[in-house]
Design a protein around this motif. Structure first.
Motif, PDB file in Angstrom:
ATOM      1  N   LEU A   1       0.691  -1.194   0.067  1.00  0.00           N
ATOM      2  CA  LEU A   1       0.011  -0.003   0.058  1.00  0.00           C
ATOM      3  C   LEU A   1       0.981   1.196   0.115  1.00  0.00           C
ATOM      4  CD1 LEU A   1      -2.744   1.370   0.436  1.00  0.00           C
ATOM      5  CD2 LEU A   1      -2.358   1.060   2.722  1.00  0.00           C
ATOM      6  N   ASP A   2       1.825   1.162   0.772  1.00  0.00           N
ATOM      7  CA  ASP A   2       2.817   2.471   0.791  1.00  0.00           C
ATOM      8  C   ASP A   2       3.606   2.582  -0.294  1.00  0.00           C
ATOM      9  OD1 ASP A   2       4.555   4.153   2.525  1.00  0.00           O
ATOM     10  OD2 ASP A   2       6.050   2.974   1.699  1.00  0.00           O
ATOM     11  N   ARG A   3       3.834   1.627  -1.031  1.00  0.00           N
ATOM     12  CA  ARG A   3       4.493   1.787  -2.575  1.00  0.00           C
ATOM     13  C   ARG A   3       3.337   2.301  -3.326  1.00  0.00           C
ATOM     14  NH1 ARG A   3       7.970  -3.447  -3.618  1.00  0.00           N
ATOM     15  NH2 ARG A   3       8.160  -2.487  -5.570  1.00  0.00           N
ATOM     16  N   GLN A   4       2.222   1.647  -3.443  1.00  0.00           N
ATOM     17  CA  GLN A   4       1.217   2.096  -4.515  1.00  0.00           C
ATOM     18  C   GLN A   4       0.840   3.477  -4.159  1.00  0.00           C
ATOM     19  OE1 GLN A   4      -1.503  -0.816  -3.387  1.00  0.00           O
ATOM     20  NE2 GLN A   4      -1.095  -2.505  -4.856  1.00  0.00           N
ATOM     21  N   LEU A   5       0.667   4.105  -2.919  1.00  0.00           N
ATOM     22  CA  LEU A   5       0.564   5.481  -2.643  1.00  0.00           C
ATOM     23  C   LEU A   5       1.436   6.456  -3.035  1.00  0.00           C
ATOM     24  CD1 LEU A   5      -1.665   5.514   0.674  1.00  0.00           C
ATOM     25  CD2 LEU A   5      -2.332   5.322  -1.521  1.00  0.00           C
ATOM     26  N   GLY A   6       2.868   5.833  -3.121  1.00  0.00           N
ATOM     27  CA  GLY A   6       3.982   6.637  -3.458  1.00  0.00           C
ATOM     28  C   GLY A   6       3.900   6.508  -4.887  1.00  0.00           C
ATOM     29  N   TRP A   7       3.409   5.541  -5.463  1.00  0.00           N
ATOM     30  CA  TRP A   7       3.414   5.602  -7.034  1.00  0.00           C
ATOM     31  C   TRP A   7       2.463   7.000  -7.609  1.00  0.00           C
ATOM     32  CZ3 TRP A   7      -0.286   5.052 -10.743  1.00  0.00           C
ATOM     33  CH2 TRP A   7      -0.074   4.804 -12.005  1.00  0.00           C
ATOM     34  N   LEU A   8       1.293   6.891  -6.731  1.00  0.00           N
ATOM     35  CA  LEU A   8       0.409   7.999  -7.378  1.00  0.00           C
ATOM     36  C   LEU A   8       0.986   9.164  -7.014  1.00  0.00           C
ATOM     37  CD1 LEU A   8      -2.738   6.465  -5.568  1.00  0.00           C
ATOM     38  CD2 LEU A   8      -2.466   6.657  -7.867  1.00  0.00           C
ATOM     39  N   ARG A   9       1.608   9.438  -5.965  1.00  0.00           N
ATOM     40  CA  ARG A   9       2.190  10.543  -5.546  1.00  0.00           C
ATOM     41  C   ARG A   9       3.120  11.155  -6.465  1.00  0.00           C
ATOM     42  NH1 ARG A   9       3.593  12.081   0.402  1.00  0.00           N
ATOM     43  NH2 ARG A   9       5.597  10.788  -0.063  1.00  0.00           N
ATOM     44  N   ARG A  10       4.080  10.340  -7.103  1.00  0.00           N
ATOM     45  CA  ARG A  10       4.916  10.747  -7.986  1.00  0.00           C
ATOM     46  C   ARG A  10       4.313  10.999  -9.405  1.00  0.00           C
ATOM     47  NH1 ARG A  10       7.480   6.361  -5.810  1.00  0.00           N
ATOM     48  NH2 ARG A  10       6.735   5.039  -7.306  1.00  0.00           N
ATOM     49  N   ARG A  11       3.212  10.634  -9.592  1.00  0.00           N
ATOM     50  CA  ARG A  11       2.315  11.090 -10.772  1.00  0.00           C
ATOM     51  C   ARG A  11       1.849  12.409 -10.569  1.00  0.00           C
ATOM     52  NH1 ARG A  11       4.733   6.643 -10.950  1.00  0.00           N
ATOM     53  NH2 ARG A  11       5.421   5.630 -13.048  1.00  0.00           N
ATOM     54  N   GLY A  12       1.768  12.761  -9.286  1.00  0.00           N
ATOM     55  CA  GLY A  12       1.068  14.259  -9.213  1.00  0.00           C
ATOM     56  C   GLY A  12      -0.416  13.950  -8.573  1.00  0.00           C
ATOM     57  N   LEU A  13      -0.608  12.637  -8.246  1.00  0.00           N
ATOM     58  CA  LEU A  13      -2.073  12.131  -7.935  1.00  0.00           C
ATOM     59  C   LEU A  13      -2.103  11.934  -6.532  1.00  0.00           C
ATOM     60  CD1 LEU A  13      -2.492   9.353 -10.446  1.00  0.00           C
ATOM     61  CD2 LEU A  13      -3.688  11.834 -10.602  1.00  0.00           C
ATOM     62  N   ARG A  14      -3.095  12.273  -5.843  1.00  0.00           N
ATOM     63  CA  ARG A  14      -3.563  12.195  -4.287  1.00  0.00           C
ATOM     64  C   ARG A  14      -4.573  11.293  -4.013  1.00  0.00           C
ATOM     65  NH1 ARG A  14      -5.056  15.053   0.157  1.00  0.00           N
ATOM     66  NH2 ARG A  14      -5.816  16.748  -1.217  1.00  0.00           N
TER      67      ARG A  14
END
Ligand SMILES: [Zn+2]
Length: 265
Positions: free
Chosen positions: A57-70
């Motif tokens: 989950l931590d990596r998935q949310l980090g992935w979103l954030r690196r794409r400018g998504l929250r």
């Protein structure tokens, strides 16, 4: 689909989402994207594929954030979109109200500055996932746990009272699962829930109407087909195997398919 999946700005797809809603003529905007999670914990014994590890989950949310998504709650997502401010927001939903939401998911959400919606079963508080015959028993939040999540800013929605397939429910059961669960949650948290989530993702026109009539502003489904609308919003299952490339494909393909779903006004 030529964009490099690992570049920081790949994948938001904003440039392709300029089509107005054909049914409502709503302003163009990026299509709704809502991730569906269940349990956050040890995924090794998981026949229904409902568990992601906290690390994943931590990596998935980090992935979103690196794409400018929250990730945000459904209420925040829908409110932002209604005022044309939903760009860069995705919905995060957690079904069933597992006890591990507070101990495992919440710290990860906090670390990434994310909100979420937790769909709980007020008829099974402190119980377990008895509706999954093959799966390992997982504890559900107690009333106090649900209040704790709400106090931490998590949106609490209803998943019905007891996890019943609404398409097979008689009229009395249908009313108690939709309207009755809303009343119980209003007493439990002090706020009538805005959202309902269909157990098993199964729905028909009668179930959708019952959810609307019970006073919910929106309903979360999985793949609602022609019933899609404010009370049957599509979501995408996100699992333990969804790492960067798979997440990217789910995000892009879902949004291309889902531009026309009507949302609450
Ligand atoms: Zn469920």
């Amino acid at each position: 689909m030529a964009a490099p999946v690992d570049s920081p700005d790949a994948g938001t797809g904003a440039a392709t989402d300029a089509t107005p809603d054909p049914e409502t003529g709503a302003a163009p905007g990026p299509a709704l994207f809502v991730a569906m999670y269940h349990s956050v914990g040890d995924p090794t014994d998981d026949p229904y594929r409902v568990t992601v590890s906290p690390e994943r989950l931590d990596r998935q949310l980090g992935w979103l954030r690196r794409r400018g998504l929250r990730g945000v709650s459904m209420a925040d997502l829908l409110a932002a979109r209604a005022r044309g401010a939903g760009h860069g927001l995705v919905g995060l939903t957690f079904d069933d109200g597992y006890a591990d939401f507070v101990t495992e998911a919440l710290p990860v959400l906090r670390r990434h500055g994310c909100g979420a919606t937790l769909f709980v079963l007020p008829g099974r508080l402190g119980g377990d996932n008895a509706w999954d015959p093959l799966g390992p028993r997982k504890r559900l939040l107690t009333a106090e746990g649900v209040r704790q999540a709400a106090a931490e800013g998590i949106e609490i929605g209803s998943h019905g009272l007891t996890h019943v397939d609404l398409t097979r429910a008689d009229d009395v059961t249908l009313t108690s699962e939709t309207e009755g669960s809303r009343t119980v949650l209003a007493e439990l948290t002090g706020t009538a829930p805005a959202g309902f989530c269909y157990p098993y993702g199964t729905l028909d026109a009668r179930a959708v109407e019952a959810v609307r009539a019970a006073g919910y502003t929106y309903g979360c489904a999985i793949d609602p087909g022609p019933l899609g609308g404010p009370h049957a919003l599509p979501r995408v299952h996100i699992g333990q195997n969804d790492t960067g490339v798979r997440l990217f494909l789910k995000y892009r393909l879902h949004r291309l398919r889902r531009r026309a779903v009507r949302e609450p006004r």
